[in-house]
Design an enzyme around this catalytic site. Structure first.
Site, PDB file in Angstrom:
ATOM      1  N   LYS A  39       0.835  -1.207   0.000  1.00  0.00           N
ATOM      2  CA  LYS A  39       0.000   0.000   0.000  1.00  0.00           C
ATOM      3  C   LYS A  39       0.868   1.254   0.000  1.00  0.00           C
ATOM      4  CE  LYS A  39      -1.555  -1.532   3.759  1.00  0.00           C
ATOM      5  NZ  LYS A  39      -2.179  -1.794   5.060  1.00  0.00           N
TER       6      LYS A  39
ATOM      7  N   THR B 212      -7.347   9.790   8.520  1.00  0.00           N
ATOM      8  CA  THR B 212      -7.099   8.506   7.868  1.00  0.00           C
ATOM      9  C   THR B 212      -6.828   7.387   8.870  1.00  0.00           C
ATOM     10  OG1 THR B 212      -4.803   9.167   7.661  1.00  0.00           O
ATOM     11  CG2 THR B 212      -6.205   9.525   5.732  1.00  0.00           C
TER      12      THR B 212
ATOM     13  N   GLY C  56      -7.241   4.111  10.458  1.00  0.00           N
ATOM     14  CA  GLY C  56      -7.915   2.865  10.094  1.00  0.00           C
ATOM     15  C   GLY C  56      -7.938   2.539   8.611  1.00  0.00           C
ATOM     16  N   THR C  57      -7.191   3.292   7.805  1.00  0.00           N
ATOM     17  CA  THR C  57      -7.208   2.996   6.356  1.00  0.00           C
ATOM     18  C   THR C  57      -6.666   1.598   6.068  1.00  0.00           C
ATOM     19  OG1 THR C  57      -5.077   4.107   6.129  1.00  0.00           O
ATOM     20  CG2 THR C  57      -7.020   5.375   5.524  1.00  0.00           C
ATOM     21  N   GLY C  58      -5.589   1.244   6.794  1.00  0.00           N
ATOM     22  CA  GLY C  58      -4.955  -0.051   6.534  1.00  0.00           C
ATOM     23  C   GLY C  58      -5.859  -1.204   6.937  1.00  0.00           C
ATOM     24  N   CYS C  59      -6.426  -1.137   8.145  1.00  0.00           N
ATOM     25  CA  CYS C  59      -7.315  -2.213   8.620  1.00  0.00           C
ATOM     26  C   CYS C  59      -8.517  -2.349   7.690  1.00  0.00           C
ATOM     27  CB  CYS C  59      -7.823  -1.907  10.032  1.00  0.00           C
ATOM     28  SG  CYS C  59      -6.509  -1.740  11.245  1.00  0.00           S
TER      29      CYS C  59
HETATM   30  N1  LIG Z   1      -5.264  10.462   1.422  1.00  0.00           N
HETATM   31  C1  LIG Z   1      -5.613   9.339   0.801  1.00  0.00           C
HETATM   32  N2  LIG Z   1      -6.461   9.377  -0.243  1.00  0.00           N
HETATM   33  C2  LIG Z   1      -6.843   8.257  -0.893  1.00  0.00           C
HETATM   34  N3  LIG Z   1      -6.411   7.035  -0.560  1.00  0.00           N
HETATM   35  C3  LIG Z   1      -5.556   6.911   0.474  1.00  0.00           C
HETATM   36  C4  LIG Z   1      -5.113   8.044   1.212  1.00  0.00           C
HETATM   37  N4  LIG Z   1      -4.266   7.606   2.208  1.00  0.00           N
HETATM   38  C5  LIG Z   1      -4.203   6.266   2.085  1.00  0.00           C
HETATM   39  N5  LIG Z   1      -4.950   5.841   1.032  1.00  0.00           N
HETATM   40  C6  LIG Z   1      -5.177   4.470   0.607  1.00  0.00           C
HETATM   41  O1  LIG Z   1      -5.660   3.754   1.750  1.00  0.00           O
HETATM   42  C7  LIG Z   1      -5.237   2.412   1.693  1.00  0.00           C
HETATM   43  C8  LIG Z   1      -4.448   2.084   2.961  1.00  0.00           C
HETATM   44  O2  LIG Z   1      -3.129   2.536   2.736  1.00  0.00           O
HETATM   45  P1  LIG Z   1      -2.124   3.050   3.830  1.00  0.00           P
HETATM   46  O3  LIG Z   1      -0.784   3.057   3.174  1.00  0.00           O
HETATM   47  O4  LIG Z   1      -2.654   4.301   4.411  1.00  0.00           O
HETATM   48  O5  LIG Z   1      -2.276   1.884   4.875  1.00  0.00           O
HETATM   49  P2  LIG Z   1      -1.693   1.825   6.310  1.00  0.00           P
HETATM   50  O6  LIG Z   1      -0.457   2.621   6.359  1.00  0.00           O
HETATM   51  O7  LIG Z   1      -1.640   0.391   6.697  1.00  0.00           O
HETATM   52  O8  LIG Z   1      -2.724   2.569   7.195  1.00  0.00           O
HETATM   53  P3  LIG Z   1      -2.278   3.369   8.506  1.00  0.00           P
HETATM   54  O9  LIG Z   1      -1.344   4.442   8.057  1.00  0.00           O
HETATM   55  O10 LIG Z   1      -3.621   3.876   8.935  1.00  0.00           O
HETATM   56  O11 LIG Z   1      -1.641   2.394   9.440  1.00  0.00           O
HETATM   57  C9  LIG Z   1      -4.404   2.283   0.417  1.00  0.00           C
HETATM   58  O12 LIG Z   1      -5.246   1.848  -0.636  1.00  0.00           O
HETATM   59  C10 LIG Z   1      -3.921   3.712   0.183  1.00  0.00           C
HETATM   60  O13 LIG Z   1      -3.569   3.938  -1.156  1.00  0.00           O
HETATM   61  C1  LIG Z   2      -5.922  -2.195  17.405  1.00  0.00           C
HETATM   62  C2  LIG Z   2      -5.300  -1.546  16.219  1.00  0.00           C
HETATM   63  N1  LIG Z   2      -4.976  -2.291  15.144  1.00  0.00           N
HETATM   64  C3  LIG Z   2      -4.402  -1.697  14.063  1.00  0.00           C
HETATM   65  C4  LIG Z   2      -4.132  -0.351  14.048  1.00  0.00           C
HETATM   66  C5  LIG Z   2      -3.480   0.283  12.858  1.00  0.00           C
HETATM   67  O1  LIG Z   2      -4.478   0.966  12.167  1.00  0.00           O
HETATM   68  P1  LIG Z   2      -4.473   1.354  10.639  1.00  0.00           P
HETATM   69  O2  LIG Z   2      -3.222   0.814  10.027  1.00  0.00           O
HETATM   70  O3  LIG Z   2      -5.665   0.745  10.006  1.00  0.00           O
HETATM   71  O4  LIG Z   2      -4.561   2.816  10.686  1.00  0.00           O
HETATM   72  C6  LIG Z   2      -4.498   0.407  15.174  1.00  0.00           C
HETATM   73  N2  LIG Z   2      -4.279   1.745  15.210  1.00  0.00           N
HETATM   74  N3  LIG Z   2      -5.066  -0.211  16.253  1.00  0.00           N
END
Ligand SMILES: Nc1ncnc2c1ncn2[C@@H]1O[C@H](COP(=O)(O)OP(=O)(O)OP(=O)(O)O)[C@@H](O)[C@H]1O
Ligand SMILES: Cc1ncc(COP(=O)(O)O)c(N)n1
Length: 275
Positions: free
Chosen positions: A178, A213, A215-218
């Site tokens: 990602k 943003t 929780g985007t990853g989860c």
């Molecule tokens: N500002 C944004 N606009 C559109 N899409 C986004 C944005 N930020 C992240 N994404 C998308 O969200 C999804 C999760 O990506 P990200 O790299 O943020 O995950 P993550 O790092 O695991 O999440 P976190 O930073 O919350 O731990 C991917 O598809 C990424 O391209």
């Molecule tokens: C309990 C828990 N699990 C995972 C994440 C990472 O969150 P994300 O990568 O979706 O922002 C978080 N902040 N808390």
């Protein structure tokens, strides 16, 4: 009618935007019956992670056993696993019950920088869980950590493609790397999907100018697991998950004084706001 089933094995986020809470909301939104195994409690809000309390391995094993020995599941998604012992127990249980589709989100650090996994025990993720995964979904810092690269080493799309291919060596069938953290990609939020038998494919969406943003990853990994539970092939599930998370980010909202949350109902197109 029996719905499709998905099980999340992850940490609880009291703020509701990430972890177990994001996963269950996403499963429900996508028409999949969600079940949960809680690996750790976190006291968390928009300002960060204030406390973490991991569950004993025995109760994690008991939760998995309770669900999988009786109800079964169409897919499993793993998130925060806290340490090597929990990771090994989860990997073992997934193997024992022959879970058909496994999504591993290798959660290491929360947005605000708090460690959600013991770095010195990363080998358990590499050697025990990744080989059991159909797909692993690291962000850029997680990919660097897994590959033993310095943080910030992945800076271009070419770096991302090479890293995604290198991560396949840990044994998953696919890697979704990602690019939310790719700072020089101003216009697009682009992720790369690499498979053992398929060349890298890019999934791009307009970068939404928001700081909310959490929780985007989860949410991405949970949407992927939901579509996979429904039987989508990986490439189609990844494209559909990207659309789901993009809509949820577009409808994100201030939630507390810091990093706000996604609105998981956005894909329905209904206004989510208060009157
Ligand atoms: N500002 C944004 N606009 C559109 N899409 C986004 C944005 N930020 C992240 N994404 C998308 O969200 C999804 C999760 O990506 P990200 O790299 O943020 O995950 P993550 O790092 O695991 O999440 P976190 O930073 O919350 O731990 C991917 O598809 C990424 O391209
Ligand atoms: C309990 C828990 N699990 C995972 C994440 C990472 O969150 P994300 O990568 O979706 O922002 C978080 N902040 N808390």
């Amino acid at each position: 009618m029996k719905p499709f089933l998905a099980l999340t094995i992850a940490g609880s986020d009291s703020g509701g935007g990430a972890g177990i809470q994001a996963d269950l909301k996403t499963f429900q939104e996508l028409g999949v019956f969600g079940m949960s195994v809680i690996t750790a409690l976190t006291a968390q809000n928009s300002l960060g992670v204030h406390a973490v309390h991991p569950a004993p391995v025995s109760i994690i094993e008991a939760q998995i056993e309770a669900v999988l020995s009786d109800m079964g599941t169409d897919a499993v998604k793993t998130g925060m696993l806290y340490d090597g012992a929990i990771t090994e127990a989860v990997a073992w249980a997934i193997g024992r019950y022959g879970v058909p589709r496994v999504v591993v989100d290798p959660v290491l650090v929360a947005k605000g920088g708090s460690e959600l996994f013991r770095r010195e025990e990363l080998d358990a993720l590499r050697t025990k869980l990744l080989p059991a995964a159909e797909i692993v979904t690291p962000n850029l810092p997680e990919a660097c950590a897994l590959l033993g690269l310095p943080d910030g080493a992945l800076r271009t799309r070419r770096d991302m493609e090479q890293a995604a291919i290198a991560l396949l060596d840990f044994g998953s069938r696919y890697v979704l790397l990602k690019g939310g953290h790719l700072e020089n990609e101003e216009e697009e939020a682009a992720d790369v999907l690499a498979g053992r038998d398929d060349g890298p494919v890019w999934l791009s969406a307009p970068r939404i100018p928001t700081g909310h943003t959490h929780g985007t990853g989860c949410t991405t990994a949970a949407a992927l697991a939901a579509y996979m539970a429904r039987g989508y092939p990986v490439a189609e599930a990844a494209a559909a998950a990207k659309a789901f998370v993009t809509a949820a980010i577009r409808a994100s909202f201030p939630h507390g004084a810091g990093t706000g949350s996604l609105w998981h109902g956005a894909h329905r197109g209904e206004p989510g706001g208060r009157r």
